[in-house]
Design an enzyme around this catalytic site. Sequence first.
Site, PDB file in Angstrom:
ATOM      1  N   LEU A  24       0.727  -1.419   0.287  1.00 35.24           N
ATOM      2  CA  LEU A  24      -0.528   0.288   0.052  1.00 35.24           C
ATOM      3  C   LEU A  24       0.185   1.495   0.067  1.00 35.24           C
ATOM      4  O   LEU A  24       0.258   2.119  -0.699  1.00 35.24           O
ATOM      5  CB  LEU A  24      -0.981  -0.223   1.474  1.00 35.24           C
ATOM      6  CG  LEU A  24      -2.365  -1.037   1.085  1.00 35.24           C
ATOM      7  CD1 LEU A  24      -3.140  -0.493   2.550  1.00 35.24           C
ATOM      8  CD2 LEU A  24      -2.916   0.063   0.207  1.00 35.24           C
ATOM      9  N   THR A  70      10.241  -3.321   2.676  1.00 33.41           N
ATOM     10  CA  THR A  70       9.754  -4.453   3.443  1.00 33.41           C
ATOM     11  C   THR A  70      10.718  -6.103   2.887  1.00 33.41           C
ATOM     12  O   THR A  70      11.595  -5.323   2.749  1.00 33.41           O
ATOM     13  CB  THR A  70       8.460  -4.303   2.206  1.00 33.41           C
ATOM     14  OG1 THR A  70       7.906  -5.667   3.357  1.00 33.41           O
ATOM     15  CG2 THR A  70       8.390  -5.454   1.515  1.00 33.41           C
ATOM     16  N   LYS A  74      15.481  -5.851   5.005  1.00 35.81           N
ATOM     17  CA  LYS A  74      15.019  -4.905   5.942  1.00 35.81           C
ATOM     18  C   LYS A  74      16.265  -4.954   6.433  1.00 35.81           C
ATOM     19  O   LYS A  74      17.009  -3.699   6.913  1.00 35.81           O
ATOM     20  CB  LYS A  74      13.663  -5.111   7.027  1.00 35.81           C
ATOM     21  CG  LYS A  74      12.880  -4.507   6.404  1.00 35.81           C
ATOM     22  CD  LYS A  74      11.810  -4.449   7.668  1.00 35.81           C
ATOM     23  CE  LYS A  74      10.330  -3.513   7.078  1.00 35.81           C
ATOM     24  NZ  LYS A  74       9.619  -3.662   8.309  1.00 35.81           N
ATOM     25  N   ASP A 111       9.017   2.157  11.433  1.00 34.86           N
ATOM     26  CA  ASP A 111       8.758   0.936  12.265  1.00 34.86           C
ATOM     27  C   ASP A 111       8.272   1.312  13.806  1.00 34.86           C
ATOM     28  O   ASP A 111       7.178   1.410  14.586  1.00 34.86           O
ATOM     29  CB  ASP A 111       8.941  -0.308  12.334  1.00 34.86           C
ATOM     30  CG  ASP A 111       8.190  -1.016  11.016  1.00 34.86           C
ATOM     31  OD1 ASP A 111       7.371  -0.230  10.436  1.00 34.86           O
ATOM     32  OD2 ASP A 111       9.386  -1.862  10.075  1.00 34.86           O
ATOM     33  N   ALA A 135       7.350 -13.541  17.370  1.00 31.06           N
ATOM     34  CA  ALA A 135       8.485 -13.060  18.076  1.00 31.06           C
ATOM     35  C   ALA A 135       9.412 -13.074  16.543  1.00 31.06           C
ATOM     36  O   ALA A 135      11.032 -12.984  15.781  1.00 31.06           O
ATOM     37  CB  ALA A 135       8.952 -14.266  18.449  1.00 31.06           C
ATOM     38  N   GLY A 136       8.756 -11.792  15.902  1.00 29.74           N
ATOM     39  CA  GLY A 136       9.461 -12.250  14.203  1.00 29.74           C
ATOM     40  C   GLY A 136       9.922 -10.977  14.740  1.00 29.74           C
ATOM     41  O   GLY A 136       9.959 -10.279  15.285  1.00 29.74           O
ATOM     42  N   ALA A 139       8.001  -8.013  15.984  1.00 31.35           N
ATOM     43  CA  ALA A 139       7.953  -8.546  17.028  1.00 31.35           C
ATOM     44  C   ALA A 139       8.970  -7.345  17.390  1.00 31.35           C
ATOM     45  O   ALA A 139       8.603  -7.411  18.957  1.00 31.35           O
ATOM     46  CB  ALA A 139       7.803  -9.921  17.617  1.00 31.35           C
ATOM     47  N   ARG A 159       5.957 -19.686  20.040  1.00 25.23           N
ATOM     48  CA  ARG A 159       5.927 -21.097  19.661  1.00 25.23           C
ATOM     49  C   ARG A 159       6.627 -22.367  20.085  1.00 25.23           C
ATOM     50  O   ARG A 159       6.243 -23.212  19.686  1.00 25.23           O
ATOM     51  CB  ARG A 159       5.317 -21.528  18.005  1.00 25.23           C
ATOM     52  CG  ARG A 159       4.097 -20.595  17.940  1.00 25.23           C
ATOM     53  CD  ARG A 159       3.735 -20.658  16.536  1.00 25.23           C
ATOM     54  NE  ARG A 159       2.363 -19.926  16.099  1.00 25.23           N
ATOM     55  CZ  ARG A 159       1.257 -20.592  16.558  1.00 25.23           C
ATOM     56  NH1 ARG A 159       1.268 -21.985  17.221  1.00 25.23           N
ATOM     57  NH2 ARG A 159      -0.149 -19.822  16.300  1.00 25.23           N
ATOM     58  N   TYR A 223      -3.267  -5.852   7.962  1.00 31.68           N
ATOM     59  CA  TYR A 223      -3.839  -4.928   7.777  1.00 31.68           C
ATOM     60  C   TYR A 223      -5.025  -5.553   6.943  1.00 31.68           C
ATOM     61  O   TYR A 223      -6.476  -5.159   6.208  1.00 31.68           O
ATOM     62  CB  TYR A 223      -3.549  -3.255   7.148  1.00 31.68           C
ATOM     63  CG  TYR A 223      -2.661  -3.734   5.806  1.00 31.68           C
ATOM     64  CD1 TYR A 223      -3.113  -3.976   4.630  1.00 31.68           C
ATOM     65  CD2 TYR A 223      -1.630  -3.583   6.676  1.00 31.68           C
ATOM     66  CE1 TYR A 223      -2.031  -3.984   4.142  1.00 31.68           C
ATOM     67  CE2 TYR A 223      -0.114  -3.967   5.368  1.00 31.68           C
ATOM     68  CZ  TYR A 223      -0.685  -4.142   4.047  1.00 31.68           C
ATOM     69  OH  TYR A 223       0.563  -4.417   2.778  1.00 31.68           O
ATOM     70  N   GLY A 244      -2.968  -2.035  11.922  1.00 30.06           N
ATOM     71  CA  GLY A 244      -2.493  -2.700  10.818  1.00 30.06           C
ATOM     72  C   GLY A 244      -2.128  -1.698   9.988  1.00 30.06           C
ATOM     73  O   GLY A 244      -1.079  -0.395   9.535  1.00 30.06           O
TER      74      GLY A 244
END
Length: 281
Positions: A24, A70, A74, A111, A135-136, A139, A159, A223, A244
Amino acid sequence: MSDNKAVGGKKRAAVLGSPIAHSLSPVLHRAAYEALGLNEWTYDRFDVDEAALPGFLEKLGPEWRGLSLTMPLKRAVIPLLDEISDSAASVEAVNTVLFEENGRRVGDNTDIPGMLAALRERGVGQVERASILGAGATASSALAALPRICTGEVIAYVRSAARADEMSGWGERLGVTVRTAPWEDAAEALRAPLVIATTPAGTTDALAAAVPEHPGTLFDVLYEPWPTTLATAWAAHGGAVVGGLDLLVHQAVLQVEQMTGRAPAPLGAMRKAGEAALAAR
């Protein structure tokens, strides 16, 4: 950076990533340019992976002012930059590249402040506890933002043991005391005054039945699709929901301001354009 509007000629910016067709960012940035009267500015999207990134950067001409990045770029971009901000260094992630007039490439991360701005807009200035679901990369950004608004414990629900170690490591890097808990206990996460869900679509659907009677604030970074099952249940119980798109718009606001030198960026126009684009999908 100086006010680039004062420099003659075409100005270019774009978002890079792979895949990128869903982004977007062009909608948001172009809406900002239109509202600000920056008719000489263009904003495009390019599908660029890690292998192609160095060559792409080398081919950019002097008309380029900035890039939004993105996944998966990054972290890959960092060795290709002359400087990165403390914010970007703290999470080893750059989502914004600025091209200075002397040719230097400077990386930043919008961010983290974008997350804080989205929460402040919904009246969240300080909380005594917070939960993170997942946890990515998002996160870790949440973990970097939380010390500015959370006065007490942060618990990350993950997880696997590997993810738990990863979040603990980020906590040490960022100077944040974070406790990890297994995903099987994630229903307990929903009792915190602030819950930040950073997981892929569908992951939190099963938690919708566990929303407490009087929930606090849910920040669900998705989002699309929106609203998520969890966000719908949260709102039905009277809890505040930050989505989002809120994060996307607020981080894009900061990018527009940095790239163009014009502030404030038109938050309302950018959000309206984003909402319209999502509704049309």
